[in-house]
Design a protein around this motif. Structure first.
Motif, PDB file in Angstrom:
ATOM      1  N   VAL A 246       0.966  -1.153  -0.237  1.00  0.00           N
ATOM      2  CA  VAL A 246       0.383   0.346  -0.092  1.00  0.00           C
ATOM      3  C   VAL A 246       0.659   1.270  -0.326  1.00  0.00           C
ATOM      4  N   GLY A 247       1.760   1.489   0.826  1.00  0.00           N
ATOM      5  CA  GLY A 247       2.593   2.343   1.024  1.00  0.00           C
ATOM      6  C   GLY A 247       3.307   2.754  -0.201  1.00  0.00           C
ATOM      7  N   MET A 248       3.419   1.638  -0.547  1.00  0.00           N
ATOM      8  CA  MET A 248       5.067   1.620  -2.191  1.00  0.00           C
ATOM      9  C   MET A 248       3.748   2.341  -3.497  1.00  0.00           C
ATOM     10  N   THR A 249       2.430   1.731  -3.600  1.00  0.00           N
ATOM     11  CA  THR A 249       1.736   2.015  -4.324  1.00  0.00           C
ATOM     12  C   THR A 249       1.653   3.242  -3.780  1.00  0.00           C
ATOM     13  N   ILE A 250       1.482   4.209  -2.920  1.00  0.00           N
ATOM     14  CA  ILE A 250       0.757   5.449  -2.603  1.00  0.00           C
ATOM     15  C   ILE A 250       2.165   6.619  -3.109  1.00  0.00           C
TER      16      ILE A 250
ATOM     17  N   GLU B 214       4.492   5.608  -5.205  1.00  0.00           N
ATOM     18  CA  GLU B 214       4.687   5.120  -6.864  1.00  0.00           C
ATOM     19  C   GLU B 214       3.933   6.840  -6.764  1.00  0.00           C
ATOM     20  N   ILE B 215       2.311   6.947  -7.006  1.00  0.00           N
ATOM     21  CA  ILE B 215       1.718   7.772  -7.362  1.00  0.00           C
ATOM     22  C   ILE B 215       2.050   8.972  -7.112  1.00  0.00           C
ATOM     23  N   LYS B 216       2.179   9.241  -5.929  1.00  0.00           N
ATOM     24  CA  LYS B 216       2.597  10.399  -5.963  1.00  0.00           C
ATOM     25  C   LYS B 216       4.223  11.322  -6.842  1.00  0.00           C
ATOM     26  N   SER B 217       5.383  10.680  -6.356  1.00  0.00           N
ATOM     27  CA  SER B 217       6.851  10.938  -7.260  1.00  0.00           C
ATOM     28  C   SER B 217       7.074   9.328  -8.017  1.00  0.00           C
ATOM     29  N   PRO B 218       6.506   9.134  -9.226  1.00  0.00           N
ATOM     30  CA  PRO B 218       7.057   8.204  -9.953  1.00  0.00           C
ATOM     31  C   PRO B 218       8.487   7.560  -9.607  1.00  0.00           C
ATOM     32  N   THR B 219       9.230   6.773 -10.210  1.00  0.00           N
ATOM     33  CA  THR B 219      10.412   6.231  -9.863  1.00  0.00           C
ATOM     34  C   THR B 219      11.317   6.242 -11.198  1.00  0.00           C
ATOM     35  N   THR B 220      12.468   6.197 -11.335  1.00  0.00           N
ATOM     36  CA  THR B 220      13.116   6.375 -12.318  1.00  0.00           C
ATOM     37  C   THR B 220      14.113   4.840 -11.812  1.00  0.00           C
ATOM     38  N   LEU B 221      15.045   4.525 -12.954  1.00  0.00           N
ATOM     39  CA  LEU B 221      16.036   3.121 -13.107  1.00  0.00           C
ATOM     40  C   LEU B 221      17.282   4.138 -12.524  1.00  0.00           C
ATOM     41  N   ARG B 222      17.801   2.726 -11.368  1.00  0.00           N
ATOM     42  CA  ARG B 222      19.082   3.304 -10.745  1.00  0.00           C
ATOM     43  C   ARG B 222      19.648   1.924 -10.534  1.00  0.00           C
ATOM     44  N   LYS B 223      21.445   1.930 -10.507  1.00  0.00           N
ATOM     45  CA  LYS B 223      22.028   0.948  -9.978  1.00  0.00           C
ATOM     46  C   LYS B 223      22.415   0.841  -8.765  1.00  0.00           C
TER      47      LYS B 223
ATOM     48  N   GLY C 264      10.051  -0.545  -7.067  1.00  0.00           N
ATOM     49  CA  GLY C 264       9.503  -1.419  -7.287  1.00  0.00           C
ATOM     50  C   GLY C 264       9.518  -3.526  -7.710  1.00  0.00           C
ATOM     51  N   ASP C 265      10.628  -3.047  -8.435  1.00  0.00           N
ATOM     52  CA  ASP C 265      11.902  -4.005  -8.550  1.00  0.00           C
ATOM     53  C   ASP C 265      12.587  -4.093  -7.019  1.00  0.00           C
ATOM     54  N   ARG C 266      13.008  -3.217  -6.477  1.00  0.00           N
ATOM     55  CA  ARG C 266      13.190  -4.118  -5.299  1.00  0.00           C
ATOM     56  C   ARG C 266      13.090  -4.301  -4.775  1.00  0.00           C
ATOM     57  N   LEU C 267      11.469  -4.196  -4.226  1.00  0.00           N
ATOM     58  CA  LEU C 267      10.522  -4.119  -3.136  1.00  0.00           C
ATOM     59  C   LEU C 267      10.492  -5.994  -3.645  1.00  0.00           C
TER      60      LEU C 267
END
Length: 102
Positions: free
Chosen positions: A23-27, A29-38, A48-51
């Protein structure tokens, strides 16, 4: 329906943590879309991948702990199997590490 599973308090807490994280990650992601990082994982990942990777690792750590409980009694000369609360804490710490640094 769920008679096959041992629903103890630690199991319920673990699944409660999983639901709260989703639930927390969904909220988030909606508020602040993620980008790929290494990070230290061998691929570029999003939150989401790391989760997902962290949840898999946490589940396998808990399963390994439960499966090796009797053997740990012999290895460490314990009178009883170690508490599953230990595996819950360790798995949540590993999950947090993967989310933060992975």
């Amino acid at each position: 329906m769920f008679d096959w599973m041992v629903w103890t308090l630690p199991v319920a807490v673990f699944f409660g943590c999983v639901v709260l994280m989703l639930v927390g990650m969904t909220i988030w992601e909606i508020k602040s879309p993620t980008t790929l990082r290494k990070g230290w994982l061998p691929l570029r990942t999003t939150r989401g991948d790391r989760l997902f990777i962290g949840l898999l690792v946490a589940a396998y750590l808990n399963l390994a702990f439960v499966g090796l409980g009797e053997k740990m009694m012999g290895w460490f000369q314990l009178e009883a199997e170690p508490s599953v609360w230990i595996s819950l804490v360790v798995s949540m710490l590993v999950l947090a590490l993967i989310l933060r640094k992975g």
